[in-house]
Scaffold this motif. Structure first.
Motif, PDB file in Angstrom:
ATOM      1  N   TYR A 136      -2.829   4.948  10.282  1.00 43.81           N
ATOM      2  CA  TYR A 136      -2.929   3.638   9.635  1.00 43.81           C
ATOM      3  C   TYR A 136      -1.778   2.716  10.021  1.00 43.81           C
ATOM      4  O   TYR A 136      -1.954   1.491  10.091  1.00 43.81           O
ATOM      5  CB  TYR A 136      -2.973   3.839   8.124  1.00 43.81           C
ATOM      6  N   ASP A 164     -10.317   2.751   4.030  1.00 42.92           N
ATOM      7  CA  ASP A 164      -9.250   1.923   3.495  1.00 42.92           C
ATOM      8  C   ASP A 164      -9.542   0.432   3.684  1.00 42.92           C
ATOM      9  O   ASP A 164     -10.335   0.042   4.545  1.00 42.92           O
ATOM     10  CB  ASP A 164      -7.895   2.330   4.048  1.00 42.92           C
ATOM     11  N   PRO A 194      -7.109  -0.412   8.888  1.00 46.99           N
ATOM     12  CA  PRO A 194      -8.324   0.237   8.403  1.00 46.99           C
ATOM     13  C   PRO A 194      -9.251   0.578   9.567  1.00 46.99           C
ATOM     14  O   PRO A 194      -9.115   0.029  10.670  1.00 46.99           O
ATOM     15  CB  PRO A 194      -8.953  -0.826   7.489  1.00 46.99           C
ATOM     16  N   HIS A 211      -3.916   0.035   0.824  1.00 43.09           N
ATOM     17  CA  HIS A 211      -5.166   0.724   1.139  1.00 43.09           C
ATOM     18  C   HIS A 211      -6.297   0.347   0.186  1.00 43.09           C
ATOM     19  O   HIS A 211      -7.470   0.481   0.554  1.00 43.09           O
ATOM     20  CB  HIS A 211      -4.955   2.243   1.112  1.00 43.09           C
TER      21      HIS A 211
END
Length: 303
Positions: free
Chosen positions: A275, A91, A78, A132
């Motif tokens: 990510y 996220d 994140p 997420h």
């Protein structure tokens, strides 16, 4: 004559201290912090990556890149963006559900980076896979008490459609029901091209999920792209963007989106945060003959 210690006397216990789980840098007037939610080792990368290829082909590419041929580690990163007036989290990792497996470390690493969850003013969800959205709720309690939320309308509509019942997407839909729906009244549902705040703009990157979006971060003439899950492996997904990814809802569209997004970042020489890129997840895409090479950032943001 000097007296030398024996190997037994000189022994030093190995440290069990963890590697820092955050990386902070400046982008124009914004402060960016990537946060490690955890690492998950497993078998692969085939067939999770490259199911439309022979296992030997995937193994050869891993070997050529100094990687194990039958094992891989997936990371989850994140991102916090401090604009000076807003603290925006992109996220939320796995949350409570991941902690027994060494995941769900977002809150701990956020605190190590000098922030607390109640300081977050906006939470942006790039898409609604479990890794997420897991941190959005701790049981019945919001994980970010003072935040408002931003998510894609197409994504939310997909996962909350009763048509998901009885399909492979049913478990994902249950996760959205538990983690996202309770916050719907505090959520602004956007379409691709909409802004979150000044300097942060969404863009369609469909394929991984029906409403998956990336975000452009721009401040004081500097530009960075949060590519979310456009690429899930820094070798398999970038060097061979046409290889199928098991997590992609529409595998053909996912491959086309990878090429479009990383053509853009490579051509414009724009840094990106992915990510699932190797932590701290920041780097560049360099064009190759049939794909892109991930070039990790070093001191570009420090000078």
């Amino acid at each position: 004559m000097p007296q030398f210690m024996t190997s037994t006397e000189a022994a030093v216990p190995q440290s069990d201290a963890k590697t820092p789980g955050f990386k902070r840098f400046k982008l124009g007037d914004f402060e960016i912090t990537t946060l490690l939610d955890g690492l998950r080792p497993g078998d692969g990368p085939h067939p999770t990556f490259g199911a439309n290829q022979k296992q030997e082909t995937v193994a050869e590419l891993m070997k050529a890149n100094f990687l194990p041929e039958t094992k891989f580690v997936n990371g989850f990163a994140p991102v916090l963006v401090n604009t000076g007036s807003e603290l925006i989290l992109f996220d939320t990792g796995f949350g409570d559900a991941g902690r027994e497996n060494g995941l769900g470390q977002l809150e701990a690493n956020m605190k190590a980076a000098g922030y607390t969850p109640d300081q977050v003013t906006i939470v942006v969800i790039t898409h609604m896979h479990g890794d997420h959205i897991g941190g959005l709720m701790n049981g019945q309690t919001p994980g970010f008490a003072n935040a408002r939320y931003v998510a894609g309308q197409i994504e939310y509509d997909h996962w909350t459609d009763p048509a998901r019942t009885g399909t492979p997407a049913e478990n994902g839909a249950k996760g959205v029901s538990a983690k996202v729906k309770p916050l719907a009244e505090k959520t602004t549902f956007i379409k691709a091209g909409d802004s979150v705040v000044s300097g942060i703009t969404s863009e369609a990157a469909y394929g991984h999920t029906p409403g998956h979006m990336i975000f452009h971060i721009e401040s004081a003439g500097k530009h960075l792209v949060l590519t979310a899950d456009t690429a899930n492996h820094y070798v398999a997904s970038l060097q061979r963007p046409e290889w199928e990814i098991a997590f992609d809802t529409d595998k053909t569209m996912g491959a086309a989106t990878r090429k479009k997004v990383f053509d853009m970042t490579a051509t414009d020489r724009v840094p990106f945060i992915g990510y699932h890129m190797p932590f701290p997840a920041v780097g560049y895409a360099e064009k190759q003959d049939i794909g892109y090479r991930f070039v990790p950032a070093t001191y570009q943001f420090d000078v």
